[in-house]
Design an enzyme around this catalytic site. Structure first.
Site, PDB file in Angstrom:
ATOM      1  N   CYS A 250      40.128  30.341  48.827  1.00 37.55           N
ATOM      2  CA  CYS A 250      41.246  31.153  48.133  1.00 37.55           C
ATOM      3  C   CYS A 250      42.431  31.143  48.926  1.00 37.55           C
ATOM      4  CB  CYS A 250      40.682  32.419  47.730  1.00 37.55           C
ATOM      5  SG  CYS A 250      40.370  33.626  48.950  1.00 37.55           S
ATOM      6  N   HIS A 298      39.634  38.226  48.002  1.00 41.35           N
ATOM      7  CA  HIS A 298      39.940  37.392  47.197  1.00 41.35           C
ATOM      8  C   HIS A 298      41.704  37.222  46.901  1.00 41.35           C
ATOM      9  CE1 HIS A 298      39.475  33.843  44.655  1.00 41.35           C
ATOM     10  NE2 HIS A 298      40.253  34.379  43.676  1.00 41.35           N
ATOM     11  N   HIS A 310      44.459  30.127  41.141  1.00 43.87           N
ATOM     12  CA  HIS A 310      43.449  30.492  42.385  1.00 43.87           C
ATOM     13  C   HIS A 310      42.514  29.443  42.714  1.00 43.87           C
ATOM     14  CE1 HIS A 310      39.876  32.596  40.427  1.00 43.87           C
ATOM     15  NE2 HIS A 310      40.390  31.989  39.493  1.00 43.87           N
TER      16      HIS A 310
END
Length: 334
Positions: A250, A298, A310
């Site tokens: 990420c 994240h 993402h």
């Protein structure tokens, strides 16, 4: 009495027979939704560990660079120290040669009195040079000792960072191996559902898209460059610790996307959160970073219209999802 004893023995034997012949109750088999939750939890733990691993790797690189610089500086300072020692040795040798003969006798023996007197003056200069050289030599030695101590500390920190990163990598791999073991125990149809994240019945997962498409929105300038890069990565696999060009985690994706827009970000999601300007949820604009979970493990790129681009987790690809599919923690603008 004997009859009663016989009856008791018979009842006891019968009970024992019933107990041994009754099959043990089997553990209830978890539902597919329970398996999905277990797998999702393991993936989240692995991703949190991944960001810690990334941070340790970044620290390792910084320590390595600093240690290399210090080692080069130590070599330079050692060379300068050696030159000072050579200079001091030459001055001492010259003084020894000059003072080895009585000055009066030197004047008597020399054919060049003016030259001798000039040389005598140079002896005083040489003495002053020797004292100054000694001072410089001592200062240079202190500086070299300090550099060596700092280098040793940097190398020790580097070794610790390497071992910590290796340990964190093992934790990630262990969790991913456990996920794989769970998946291997499922039927093919159920395995596909759990791998896709749809076995829990969540509608959000079914609305995700990893189809490759170019960016065609209204953004301009740096934001357009960031989103153009991010869109070009759609469909590429998530791999922990990866920052392109063929796979990403990420924060690796956000790092490279923002670099394409000329903005330098730190490596981890937590550090990226600390590098921007906080934005209220209702003020989100394309190009802002959105962070999730209490520990900020994240991060994704807001692309507008309530959508997030993402790199999700192991087993999935870079995708576009509704931005509220995960526990929202905050947003930053850069």
């Amino acid at each position: 009495m004997a009859a009663r004893r016989l009856t008791a023995l018979t009842l006891t034997a019968g009970a024992a027979l019933l107990l041994t012949s009754t099959p043990a109750l089997a553990e209830p088999k978890p539902s597919l939704e329970q398996v999905q939750r277990q797998v999702d939890d393991l993936y989240e733990e692995a991703e949190a560990d991944t960001e810690q691993y990334n941070g340790l790797n970044e620290k390792q690189g910084q320590l390595q660079a600093r240690a290399g610089t210090l080692q080069q500086e130590v070599a330079t300072q050692q060379d300068q120290l050696n030159r000072l020692r050579e200079t001091l040795g030459a001055v001492a040798a010259e003084q020894y040669r000059s003072n080895g003969v009585d000055p009066t006798l030197q004047l008597m023996l020399t054919a060049d009195a003016d030259g001798y007197l000039e040389g005598a003056g140079l002896q005083d200069v040489a003495a002053e040079t020797q004292v100054e050289t000694l001072r410089r030599l001592a200062a240079q030695q202190r500086k070299l000792d300090q550099l060596r101590d700092e280098t040793a500390a940097q190398l020790a920190g580097l070794d610790q960072a390497r071992r910590a990163a290796a340990g964190k990598k093992e934790e990630v791999q262990a969790k991913l191996a456990k996920v794989q073991s769970i998946l291997n125990g499922l039927k093919a149809e159920d395995r596909a559902k759990v791998s896709a994240g749809t076995a829990g019945g969540g509608a959000a997962a079914s609305r995700s898209s990893s189809a490759r498409m170019p960016y065609s929105g209204p953004a301009t300038g740096r934001v357009k460059d960031i989103l153009t890069f991010a869109y070009a990565q759609l469909g590429k696999p998530y791999v922990y610790g990866a920052a392109g060009p063929n796979s990403f985690d990420c924060s690796g994706l956000t790092l490279r996307a923002f670099a394409a827009g000329g903005i330098s970000l730190p490596r981890t999601s937590q550090a990226q959160f600390g590098a921007g300007k906080a934005i209220a949820r209702d003020q989100l604009q394309p190009g802002d970073l959105v962070f999730y979970y209490n520990d900020l493990h994240h991060v994704g790129i807001y692309i507008g219209n309530g959508q997030l681009l993402h790199a999700p987790r192991t087993g999935k690809n870079v995708e576009i999802v509704p931005y509220d599919v995960m526990p929202y923690a905050g947003a930053m603008r850069y």
